[in-house]
Write a protein that holds these residues in place. Sequence first.
Motif, PDB file in Angstrom:
ATOM      1  N   LYS A 141       0.571  -1.174  -0.429  1.00  0.00           N
ATOM      2  CA  LYS A 141       0.212  -0.001  -0.180  1.00  0.00           C
ATOM      3  C   LYS A 141       0.837   1.313  -0.522  1.00  0.00           C
ATOM      4  CE  LYS A 141      -3.733  -2.010   1.816  1.00  0.00           C
ATOM      5  NZ  LYS A 141      -5.215  -1.998   0.840  1.00  0.00           N
ATOM      6  N   PRO A 142       1.396   1.417  -0.992  1.00  0.00           N
ATOM      7  CA  PRO A 142       2.394   2.536  -1.430  1.00  0.00           C
ATOM      8  C   PRO A 142       1.205   3.911  -1.667  1.00  0.00           C
ATOM      9  CG  PRO A 142       2.426   1.488  -3.334  1.00  0.00           C
ATOM     10  CD  PRO A 142       2.016   0.631  -2.230  1.00  0.00           C
ATOM     11  N   ASP A 143       1.427   4.891  -1.296  1.00  0.00           N
ATOM     12  CA  ASP A 143       1.196   6.282  -1.407  1.00  0.00           C
ATOM     13  C   ASP A 143       0.357   6.789  -2.774  1.00  0.00           C
ATOM     14  OD1 ASP A 143       0.766   6.989   1.975  1.00  0.00           O
ATOM     15  OD2 ASP A 143       2.449   8.201   1.204  1.00  0.00           O
ATOM     16  N   VAL A 144      -1.432   6.331  -2.758  1.00  0.00           N
ATOM     17  CA  VAL A 144      -1.217   7.223  -3.870  1.00  0.00           C
ATOM     18  C   VAL A 144      -1.178   8.146  -4.692  1.00  0.00           C
ATOM     19  CG1 VAL A 144      -3.422   6.490  -5.751  1.00  0.00           C
ATOM     20  CG2 VAL A 144      -3.349   4.711  -3.502  1.00  0.00           C
ATOM     21  N   GLU A 145      -0.656   8.383  -5.659  1.00  0.00           N
ATOM     22  CA  GLU A 145      -0.280   9.651  -6.290  1.00  0.00           C
ATOM     23  C   GLU A 145      -1.361  10.065  -7.415  1.00  0.00           C
ATOM     24  OE1 GLU A 145       3.605  10.817  -6.116  1.00  0.00           O
ATOM     25  OE2 GLU A 145       4.296  10.129  -4.459  1.00  0.00           O
ATOM     26  N   PHE A 146      -2.287  11.265  -7.760  1.00  0.00           N
ATOM     27  CA  PHE A 146      -2.812  11.414  -8.496  1.00  0.00           C
ATOM     28  C   PHE A 146      -3.101  12.165  -9.240  1.00  0.00           C
ATOM     29  CE2 PHE A 146      -6.280   8.068 -10.194  1.00  0.00           C
ATOM     30  CZ  PHE A 146      -6.098   9.109 -12.095  1.00  0.00           C
ATOM     31  N   ASN A 147      -1.047  12.684  -9.343  1.00  0.00           N
ATOM     32  CA  ASN A 147      -0.958  14.335 -10.012  1.00  0.00           C
ATOM     33  C   ASN A 147      -1.280  14.995 -11.221  1.00  0.00           C
ATOM     34  OD1 ASN A 147      -0.004  14.291  -7.577  1.00  0.00           O
ATOM     35  ND2 ASN A 147       2.260  13.679  -7.974  1.00  0.00           N
ATOM     36  N   ASP A 148      -2.334  15.737 -11.300  1.00  0.00           N
ATOM     37  CA  ASP A 148      -2.570  15.739 -13.202  1.00  0.00           C
ATOM     38  C   ASP A 148      -1.270  16.524 -13.601  1.00  0.00           C
ATOM     39  OD1 ASP A 148      -4.631  14.956 -12.792  1.00  0.00           O
ATOM     40  OD2 ASP A 148      -5.065  17.404 -11.843  1.00  0.00           O
TER      41      ASP A 148
END
Length: 148
Positions: A141-148
């Motif tokens: 469970k690494p951090d989810v990064e939803f960078n635009d």
Amino acid sequence: MKRADYFNTSPTLLKHLIEQEELIKQQSEISFGLTIWELIKLRSSQINQCAYCIAMHTKQAQQLGEDYKRIIGLSAWRDMPFYNAKERLALELCEKLTQSYEIDDHFYGKLTSEFDDKELVILTIAINAINSWNRVVKMFKPDVEFND
């Protein structure tokens, strides 16, 4: 709860997974294109509910120029008009393998109408690889990064 940093805990094993990914990318690009490769990675990640991989492969598909409608419509690809016959067969194979369904002779015959033997091997290994990544990521469970 903080989980193990899988990249740094076993770098030798992760190095091999990363090298495998690069090799699959090269072979996919030569054989059937990166679009299908990204679509199956994203679809498998959706089925496996791997948030980290969904975010990553959405971004990668966009970087390849994938249309947002095809990305959004992927979870209902059978009912969307955006996918060609080859993509549809790849997505169906992805779903069958991800969910451990049988690949019967009829479906295998359909696959051979669009993919040659080498492409089928590459596609199968690519689907296996993303399923492997999904399972590793869901465990740690690494951090989810939803960078635009």
